[in-house]
Design a protein around this motif. Structure first.
Motif, PDB file in Angstrom:
ATOM      1  N   GLU A  33     -80.406 -28.031 -38.654  1.00  0.00           N
ATOM      2  CA  GLU A  33     -79.724 -26.863 -38.134  1.00  0.00           C
ATOM      3  C   GLU A  33     -78.279 -27.243 -37.808  1.00  0.00           C
ATOM      4  O   GLU A  33     -78.014 -28.296 -37.233  1.00  0.00           O
ATOM      5  CB  GLU A  33     -80.444 -26.403 -36.860  1.00  0.00           C
ATOM      6  N   ASN A  34     -77.343 -26.396 -38.177  1.00  0.00           N
ATOM      7  CA  ASN A  34     -75.935 -26.684 -37.876  1.00  0.00           C
ATOM      8  C   ASN A  34     -75.561 -26.325 -36.478  1.00  0.00           C
ATOM      9  O   ASN A  34     -75.857 -25.558 -35.800  1.00  0.00           O
ATOM     10  CB  ASN A  34     -75.012 -25.955 -38.849  1.00  0.00           C
ATOM     11  N   GLY A  50     -89.251 -30.265 -36.156  1.00  0.00           N
ATOM     12  CA  GLY A  50     -89.006 -30.630 -34.766  1.00  0.00           C
ATOM     13  C   GLY A  50     -87.526 -30.687 -34.502  1.00  0.00           C
ATOM     14  O   GLY A  50     -86.744 -29.922 -35.068  1.00  0.00           O
ATOM     15  N   THR A  51     -87.133 -31.636 -33.636  1.00  0.00           N
ATOM     16  CA  THR A  51     -85.724 -31.818 -33.306  1.00  0.00           C
ATOM     17  C   THR A  51     -85.357 -33.290 -33.438  1.00  0.00           C
ATOM     18  O   THR A  51     -86.199 -34.176 -33.267  1.00  0.00           O
ATOM     19  CB  THR A  51     -85.405 -31.343 -31.877  1.00  0.00           C
ATOM     20  N   LYS A 110     -81.003 -30.981 -32.450  1.00  0.00           N
ATOM     21  CA  LYS A 110     -80.913 -30.001 -33.535  1.00  0.00           C
ATOM     22  C   LYS A 110     -82.263 -29.885 -34.236  1.00  0.00           C
ATOM     23  O   LYS A 110     -82.960 -30.880 -34.428  1.00  0.00           O
ATOM     24  CB  LYS A 110     -79.841 -30.419 -34.542  1.00  0.00           C
ATOM     25  N   LYS A 111     -82.608 -28.662 -34.628  1.00  0.00           N
ATOM     26  CA  LYS A 111     -83.860 -28.431 -35.351  1.00  0.00           C
ATOM     27  C   LYS A 111     -83.784 -29.086 -36.720  1.00  0.00           C
ATOM     28  O   LYS A 111     -82.754 -29.020 -37.391  1.00  0.00           O
ATOM     29  CB  LYS A 111     -84.125 -26.939 -35.514  1.00  0.00           C
ATOM     30  N   VAL A 112     -84.889 -29.724 -37.097  1.00  0.00           N
ATOM     31  CA  VAL A 112     -84.947 -30.400 -38.392  1.00  0.00           C
ATOM     32  C   VAL A 112     -86.234 -30.057 -39.128  1.00  0.00           C
ATOM     33  O   VAL A 112     -87.258 -29.760 -38.523  1.00  0.00           O
ATOM     34  CB  VAL A 112     -84.848 -31.946 -38.253  1.00  0.00           C
ATOM     35  N   TYR A 157     -86.788 -38.520 -32.571  1.00  0.00           N
ATOM     36  CA  TYR A 157     -87.293 -37.219 -33.023  1.00  0.00           C
ATOM     37  C   TYR A 157     -88.364 -36.708 -32.067  1.00  0.00           C
ATOM     38  O   TYR A 157     -89.151 -37.484 -31.539  1.00  0.00           O
ATOM     39  CB  TYR A 157     -87.908 -37.324 -34.422  1.00  0.00           C
ATOM     40  N   LYS A 158     -88.374 -35.396 -31.870  1.00  0.00           N
ATOM     41  CA  LYS A 158     -89.468 -34.728 -31.162  1.00  0.00           C
ATOM     42  C   LYS A 158     -90.184 -33.914 -32.228  1.00  0.00           C
ATOM     43  O   LYS A 158     -89.614 -32.974 -32.796  1.00  0.00           O
ATOM     44  CB  LYS A 158     -88.947 -33.842 -30.040  1.00  0.00           C
TER      45      LYS A 158
END
Length: 89
Positions: A88-89, A63-64, A69-71, A47-48
């Motif tokens: 994010e899809n 983050g991503t 993908k954005k989370v 994760y970022k």
């Protein structure tokens, strides 16, 4: 007019419920994982983290993930298990 007010109140309640965060069980703060240690674990998992905060009885990140993908994820601060996840899809 009363009918309009009732409909507006129901719509407002429904939208606020949809935007509500996760419900994590209330637990003593001394049992919670340390924020810095938990963030390091998430980073090691790919994760970022752009934003990390305490949200009620949960840790919450924005983050991503490792796939870019954005989370938005809420975690139980004791077990570290996700309580609610939006990806994010």
């Amino acid at each position: 007019m009363k009918k309009f007010i009732a409909i507006a109140m129901i719509a407002a309640f429904a939208s606020s419920a949809a935007m509500a965060g996760a419900e994590c069980k209330a637990q003593p703060k001394d049992k919670w994982q340390k924020e810095a240690d938990f963030q390091k674990k998430l980073t090691a998992d790919g994760y970022k983290i752009k934003k990390f905060k305490v949200s009620g009885n949960c840790y919450e990140i924005y983050g991503t993930n490792k796939d870019g993908k954005k989370v938005e994820i809420y975690f139980d601060p004791v077990s570290g298990a996700p309580a609610k996840t939006n990806i994010e899809n």
